[in-house]
Design a protein around this motif. Sequence first.
Motif, PDB file in Angstrom:
ATOM      1  N   ALA A 122      10.855  -6.523 -10.354  1.00 27.49           N
ATOM      2  CA  ALA A 122       9.887  -6.042 -11.486  1.00 27.49           C
ATOM      3  C   ALA A 122       8.282  -5.793 -11.446  1.00 27.49           C
ATOM      4  CB  ALA A 122      10.335  -7.747 -12.489  1.00 27.49           C
ATOM      5  N   SER A 123       8.017  -5.908 -10.285  1.00 27.37           N
ATOM      6  CA  SER A 123       6.807  -6.296 -10.703  1.00 27.37           C
ATOM      7  C   SER A 123       6.303  -5.103  -9.681  1.00 27.37           C
ATOM      8  CB  SER A 123       5.875  -6.801  -9.421  1.00 27.37           C
ATOM      9  OG  SER A 123       6.226  -8.350  -9.857  1.00 27.37           O
ATOM     10  N   ARG A 161      17.626  -2.357  -2.003  1.00 22.41           N
ATOM     11  CA  ARG A 161      16.689  -2.854  -0.470  1.00 22.41           C
ATOM     12  C   ARG A 161      15.934  -2.943  -0.672  1.00 22.41           C
ATOM     13  NH1 ARG A 161      16.933   0.990   5.162  1.00 22.41           N
ATOM     14  NH2 ARG A 161      14.952   0.400   5.906  1.00 22.41           N
ATOM     15  N   MET A 162      15.520  -2.282  -2.257  1.00 17.72           N
ATOM     16  CA  MET A 162      13.680  -1.831  -2.402  1.00 17.72           C
ATOM     17  C   MET A 162      14.312  -3.328  -3.181  1.00 17.72           C
ATOM     18  SD  MET A 162      13.021   0.428  -6.065  1.00 17.72           S
ATOM     19  CE  MET A 162      11.232   0.025  -7.146  1.00 17.72           C
ATOM     20  N   ALA A 163      14.666  -4.394  -3.711  1.00 15.20           N
ATOM     21  CA  ALA A 163      14.037  -5.400  -4.333  1.00 15.20           C
ATOM     22  C   ALA A 163      13.579  -6.250  -3.087  1.00 15.20           C
ATOM     23  CB  ALA A 163      15.423  -6.008  -5.001  1.00 15.20           C
ATOM     24  N   ARG A 164      14.123  -5.306  -2.032  1.00 14.57           N
ATOM     25  CA  ARG A 164      14.227  -6.704  -0.001  1.00 14.57           C
ATOM     26  C   ARG A 164      12.637  -6.808  -0.008  1.00 14.57           C
ATOM     27  NH1 ARG A 164      19.228  -5.616   0.374  1.00 14.57           N
ATOM     28  NH2 ARG A 164      18.996  -4.140   1.491  1.00 14.57           N
ATOM     29  N   ALA A 218       7.146  -7.498   1.081  1.00 15.06           N
ATOM     30  CA  ALA A 218       5.638  -7.289   0.731  1.00 15.06           C
ATOM     31  C   ALA A 218       5.113  -8.701  -0.059  1.00 15.06           C
ATOM     32  CB  ALA A 218       5.654  -5.403   0.304  1.00 15.06           C
ATOM     33  N   GLY A 219       5.509  -9.050  -0.465  1.00 15.96           N
ATOM     34  CA  GLY A 219       5.139 -10.008  -1.784  1.00 15.96           C
ATOM     35  C   GLY A 219       4.939 -10.392  -3.228  1.00 15.96           C
ATOM     36  N   ALA A 241       0.838  -1.199   0.125  1.00 14.45           N
ATOM     37  CA  ALA A 241       0.192   0.395  -0.030  1.00 14.45           C
ATOM     38  C   ALA A 241       0.793   0.981   0.261  1.00 14.45           C
ATOM     39  CB  ALA A 241      -0.788   0.337   1.174  1.00 14.45           C
ATOM     40  N   GLU A 242       1.660   0.991   0.335  1.00 20.05           N
ATOM     41  CA  GLU A 242       3.012   2.442   0.970  1.00 20.05           C
ATOM     42  C   GLU A 242       3.443   2.579  -0.272  1.00 20.05           C
ATOM     43  OE1 GLU A 242       4.609   2.670   5.017  1.00 20.05           O
ATOM     44  OE2 GLU A 242       5.152   1.104   4.036  1.00 20.05           O
TER      45      GLU A 242
END
Length: 351
Positions: free
Chosen positions: A180-181, A167-170, A175-176, A133-134
């Motif tokens: 890429a998504s 970190r963005m990838a982790r 977040a499930g 959501a964030e």
Amino acid sequence: MLKVFRLMLSVLLLAGAASAAPTTSPELGTFYFPGWHPDPFTGNRDTWAVIRPYPEREPRRGWYDDRDPTVLAAQADEMRAAGIGFVVFDWYFEQGAVQANAPLEAYLKLKNAGPAASILWCRHGRSPSTTAAEWRRIVAAWIAYAKSERFYRIDGRPVVMVFDTGRMAREAHEAGSTLASWVREAQAAARIAGMPPFHFVAGVWNGDDPTIAEAARSGFSSITSYNFSRAPGDARPAEGYAARDQIYRRIWAKMADNEAHLPVLLPLTAGWDRRPWGGSETPEVDRSQPTDAEFRTHLAAAHRLMQDKGIRRAILCCWNEYGEGSVIEPTRTGGDARLRAIREVLKRDRD
């Protein structure tokens, strides 16, 4: 006759190659730290307090409020006069809210000519991992900024940089989802808003960073970095600006020839000295401030590499990161020496 023809053809090909070589200045940007105003999230009413014990760092315009449009307009004029074409505001989403964004919003409303603005998502706080959501709220905020005519674009696409792509990838995984998504979701939201797709720039730690390949697979368009203190394999970080410059050159070469073939926004440095923020983990790396000659040497080395490799853009850290001692903005002690160096090192291409 055949030999003459071949000779003429060789001359024409050489002339064509020479004319195809870069003949204009590389486009230069700079990072902007938007933290010089009262902070409602921490309650700090005087963010300059930790800088004042270092009087050599006082800005030439004094201890300013970076939300003030007159300050921002004057800074934009100084950047433009030095040949800086875009400015990238550090951007924070922590504790469930956007923080320190007032300078960016004021800058986007300026009427004077000046560098276009972009953002660097500085996701390095200790708040909980970004939720799905964030992420949607973050993208919505970026879309709102990108609708401004003053927002920076590459090939017509609004540019958003990510400080720490790993970190963005982790966090996407937590977040499930996947990196890429998340990128696809952002591009879909841009399309629904009637905008071109984002040009996402992945922040990486060196030219061999495995994040580069993941960023390429995930839809990022280029790579950069905020700063470096050591190269892969180094036992200790660099001490002093000259040593830091050599580390940058080693990493530049790897970034320019990265295996994913992503274009690079070449990262440059104005120095490092984090003592006002409490100091670096390795104290010896602080006090890495360049002399005028060292700074010019660093700029010239970057310029040569960009010409040799056809790199079109570079970004300099930083305009006003006084807490980290990385500053090109005019100061009372140093004047505008660093802006003059930028202008003069690149002058050969503008004459």
